[in-house]
Design a protein around this motif. Structure first.
Motif, PDB file in Angstrom:
ATOM      1  N   PRO A 138       0.548  -1.297   0.006  1.00 35.06           N
ATOM      2  CA  PRO A 138       0.000  -0.047  -0.038  1.00 35.06           C
ATOM      3  C   PRO A 138       0.891   1.249   0.066  1.00 35.06           C
ATOM      4  O   PRO A 138       0.432   2.243  -0.322  1.00 35.06           O
ATOM      5  CB  PRO A 138      -0.784   0.032   1.419  1.00 35.06           C
ATOM      6  CG  PRO A 138      -0.125  -1.215   2.225  1.00 35.06           C
ATOM      7  CD  PRO A 138       0.595  -1.965   0.942  1.00 35.06           C
ATOM      8  N   ASP A 139       2.133   1.138   0.468  1.00 28.07           N
ATOM      9  CA  ASP A 139       2.853   2.326   0.317  1.00 28.07           C
ATOM     10  C   ASP A 139       3.806   2.708  -0.805  1.00 28.07           C
ATOM     11  O   ASP A 139       4.520   3.392  -1.057  1.00 28.07           O
ATOM     12  CB  ASP A 139       3.936   2.373   1.638  1.00 28.07           C
ATOM     13  CG  ASP A 139       3.008   2.206   2.946  1.00 28.07           C
ATOM     14  OD1 ASP A 139       2.010   3.045   3.107  1.00 28.07           O
ATOM     15  OD2 ASP A 139       3.503   1.568   3.853  1.00 28.07           O
ATOM     16  N   GLU A 140       3.675   1.745  -1.770  1.00 25.32           N
ATOM     17  CA  GLU A 140       4.393   1.756  -3.269  1.00 25.32           C
ATOM     18  C   GLU A 140       3.896   2.997  -3.919  1.00 25.32           C
ATOM     19  O   GLU A 140       2.885   3.326  -3.781  1.00 25.32           O
ATOM     20  CB  GLU A 140       4.086   0.630  -4.006  1.00 25.32           C
ATOM     21  CG  GLU A 140       4.972   0.536  -5.336  1.00 25.32           C
ATOM     22  CD  GLU A 140       6.291   0.384  -5.077  1.00 25.32           C
ATOM     23  OE1 GLU A 140       6.839   1.574  -5.583  1.00 25.32           O
ATOM     24  OE2 GLU A 140       6.693  -0.385  -4.364  1.00 25.32           O
ATOM     25  N   LYS A 182      -0.988   6.817 -10.525  1.00 17.52           N
ATOM     26  CA  LYS A 182      -2.187   6.296 -11.472  1.00 17.52           C
ATOM     27  C   LYS A 182      -2.241   4.943 -11.912  1.00 17.52           C
ATOM     28  O   LYS A 182      -1.333   4.239 -12.001  1.00 17.52           O
ATOM     29  CB  LYS A 182      -1.951   7.281 -12.878  1.00 17.52           C
ATOM     30  CG  LYS A 182      -1.969   8.592 -12.597  1.00 17.52           C
ATOM     31  CD  LYS A 182      -1.446   9.157 -14.049  1.00 17.52           C
ATOM     32  CE  LYS A 182      -1.270  10.858 -13.751  1.00 17.52           C
ATOM     33  NZ  LYS A 182      -0.936  11.698 -14.918  1.00 17.52           N
ATOM     34  N   LEU A 183      -3.626   4.646 -12.080  1.00 14.37           N
ATOM     35  CA  LEU A 183      -3.834   3.237 -12.605  1.00 14.37           C
ATOM     36  C   LEU A 183      -4.391   3.304 -14.198  1.00 14.37           C
ATOM     37  O   LEU A 183      -5.369   3.942 -14.115  1.00 14.37           O
ATOM     38  CB  LEU A 183      -4.794   2.282 -11.803  1.00 14.37           C
ATOM     39  CG  LEU A 183      -4.421   2.093 -10.287  1.00 14.37           C
ATOM     40  CD1 LEU A 183      -5.362   1.306  -9.586  1.00 14.37           C
ATOM     41  CD2 LEU A 183      -3.051   1.415 -10.354  1.00 14.37           C
ATOM     42  N   ARG A 187      -6.451   3.100  -0.376  1.00 14.71           N
ATOM     43  CA  ARG A 187      -5.425   3.319  -1.588  1.00 14.71           C
ATOM     44  C   ARG A 187      -6.124   3.314  -2.933  1.00 14.71           C
ATOM     45  O   ARG A 187      -5.644   4.296  -3.556  1.00 14.71           O
ATOM     46  CB  ARG A 187      -4.455   2.135  -1.354  1.00 14.71           C
ATOM     47  CG  ARG A 187      -3.265   2.258  -2.331  1.00 14.71           C
ATOM     48  CD  ARG A 187      -2.435   3.277  -2.019  1.00 14.71           C
ATOM     49  NE  ARG A 187      -1.228   3.241  -2.733  1.00 14.71           N
ATOM     50  CZ  ARG A 187      -0.884   4.163  -3.393  1.00 14.71           C
ATOM     51  NH1 ARG A 187      -1.622   5.513  -3.349  1.00 14.71           N
ATOM     52  NH2 ARG A 187       0.306   4.465  -4.097  1.00 14.71           N
ATOM     53  N   PHE A 188      -7.090   2.323  -3.199  1.00 16.04           N
ATOM     54  CA  PHE A 188      -7.696   2.401  -4.585  1.00 16.04           C
ATOM     55  C   PHE A 188      -8.271   3.835  -4.910  1.00 16.04           C
ATOM     56  O   PHE A 188      -8.278   4.322  -5.736  1.00 16.04           O
ATOM     57  CB  PHE A 188      -8.431   1.205  -4.518  1.00 16.04           C
ATOM     58  CG  PHE A 188      -9.351   0.921  -5.710  1.00 16.04           C
ATOM     59  CD1 PHE A 188      -8.570   0.608  -6.886  1.00 16.04           C
ATOM     60  CD2 PHE A 188     -10.676   1.279  -5.965  1.00 16.04           C
ATOM     61  CE1 PHE A 188      -9.308   0.583  -8.258  1.00 16.04           C
ATOM     62  CE2 PHE A 188     -11.107   1.208  -7.153  1.00 16.04           C
ATOM     63  CZ  PHE A 188     -10.425   0.577  -8.371  1.00 16.04           C
ATOM     64  N   ASP A 238     -17.711   1.011 -12.444  1.00 21.49           N
ATOM     65  CA  ASP A 238     -17.529   1.069 -11.045  1.00 21.49           C
ATOM     66  C   ASP A 238     -16.282   1.603 -10.692  1.00 21.49           C
ATOM     67  O   ASP A 238     -15.940   1.625  -9.406  1.00 21.49           O
ATOM     68  CB  ASP A 238     -17.546  -0.668 -10.769  1.00 21.49           C
ATOM     69  CG  ASP A 238     -19.065  -1.226 -10.918  1.00 21.49           C
ATOM     70  OD1 ASP A 238     -19.923  -0.304 -10.572  1.00 21.49           O
ATOM     71  OD2 ASP A 238     -18.857  -2.316 -10.841  1.00 21.49           O
ATOM     72  N   LEU A 239     -15.428   2.240 -11.530  1.00 22.97           N
ATOM     73  CA  LEU A 239     -14.136   2.805 -11.102  1.00 22.97           C
ATOM     74  C   LEU A 239     -13.991   4.386 -10.665  1.00 22.97           C
ATOM     75  O   LEU A 239     -12.859   4.582 -10.305  1.00 22.97           O
ATOM     76  CB  LEU A 239     -13.377   2.424 -12.425  1.00 22.97           C
ATOM     77  CG  LEU A 239     -13.008   0.814 -12.614  1.00 22.97           C
ATOM     78  CD1 LEU A 239     -12.074   0.610 -13.717  1.00 22.97           C
ATOM     79  CD2 LEU A 239     -12.569   0.070 -11.161  1.00 22.97           C
ATOM     80  N   ASP A 240     -15.069   4.902 -10.907  1.00 24.84           N
ATOM     81  CA  ASP A 240     -14.678   6.459 -10.683  1.00 24.84           C
ATOM     82  C   ASP A 240     -13.488   6.966 -11.601  1.00 24.84           C
ATOM     83  O   ASP A 240     -12.589   7.387 -11.145  1.00 24.84           O
ATOM     84  CB  ASP A 240     -14.562   6.993  -9.312  1.00 24.84           C
ATOM     85  CG  ASP A 240     -14.622   8.234  -8.846  1.00 24.84           C
ATOM     86  OD1 ASP A 240     -15.131   8.859  -9.739  1.00 24.84           O
ATOM     87  OD2 ASP A 240     -14.171   8.543  -8.031  1.00 24.84           O
TER      88      ASP A 240
END
Length: 268
Positions: free
Chosen positions: A115-117, A121-122, A207-208, A235-237
């Motif tokens: 989670p700290d990586e 952006k995804l 995190r997402f 569903d991803l905003d």
């Protein structure tokens, strides 16, 4: 400590080895991490990386269970996500993570493990993106499954999805490919560990939700149909979405278009 993290730490404690990338020099621009989908390896991104050139520092991962010592029955969604975390830890600075197809599930699972990586952006390229408690392929349709199994069969003894009909596989995955691209596809495609598709996501929601998310639709995809892509993306905003007029493998058939979009997203 959640169950997904416990499994991955256990694997690491037993000495599992993961694909690693050469350490890049830190730069102002974010590095780009490219995650392949089912039946492929890091080579799936070769043409896109050539198009990216020196515009972006790009790194393509080889997920475990294809061209290494891992037996298919040992390769789970959790192991794949842990491998991605290990890979990203070798790349300094900010990162844009790009996932194709099944790679979207691997990326989402990784958010709970590291989670700290340093990710900003995804980018989902005609990908699944299951949320907390969802299965990897829960949003796909019966038609998607039919197209997939036109060229693939389940090898129960080896716990592997085998390419049983290369011509049908190529026609389903990249019906828009020219003759040279289809030859490349048949040479590069590999059997896929079956257990990954049986995984369920343990999503780090905090995190997402903090990440900017983008979706690249492939309008003629037969493996993850446009309708399934739209159901997923809904569903991803999303911060933004884009389209490519391709089948399931735009990195093969429309590599320049995809590379240009990735540069545009990186610079936003």
């Amino acid at each position: 400590m959640n169950g997904l993290l416990k499994k991955s730490l256990s694997c690491l404690a037993l000495g599992c080895t993961f694909a690693t990338a050469p350490v890049a020099q830190a730069a102002d621009a974010p590095a780009m991490v490219l995650v392949h989908g089912a039946h492929f390896t890091a080579t799936a991104w070769e043409r896109v990386q050539q198009q990216l050139g020196d515009r972006i520092d790009s790194h393509a991962i080889d997920l475990p269970g294809r061209n290494d010592h891992f037996l298919p029955e040992k390769v789970s969604l959790e192991l794949s996500a842990a491998s991605l975390c290990s890979f990203m830890s070798t790349i300094p600075g900010d990162k844009v993570v790009v996932a194709h197809s099944q790679g979207g599930a691997v990326v989402n699972a990784s958010l709970s493990l590291c989670p700290d990586e340093n990710i900003s952006k995804l980018v989902y390229v005609t990908a699944v993106a299951p949320l907390d408690g969802e299965g990897v392929f829960s949003k796909l349709s019966e038609a998607d499954e039919t197209h997939y199994f036109a060229g693939v069969s389940f090898n129960e003894q080896a716990m592997r999805m085998d390419i049983s009909n290369p011509d049908s596989f190529a026609n389903s995955f990249a019906q828009d490919a020219n003759a040279e691209q289809q030859r490349w596809l048949k040479q590069q495609a590999v059997a896929e560990p079956a257990l990954i598709g049986e995984g369920t996501i343990d999503l780090n929601w905090e995190r997402f939700e903090a990440l900017d998310k983008y979706y690249v639709f492939a309008k003629r995809d037969q493996i993850i149909s446009l309708e399934s892509q739209q159901r997923t993306a809904g569903d991803l905003d999303l911060a933004a979405s884009f389209e490519i007029d391709s089948g399931h493998l735009p990195m093969l058939t429309h590599s320049k278009d995809l590379a240009d979009l990735l540069v545009q997203i990186s610079e936003r």
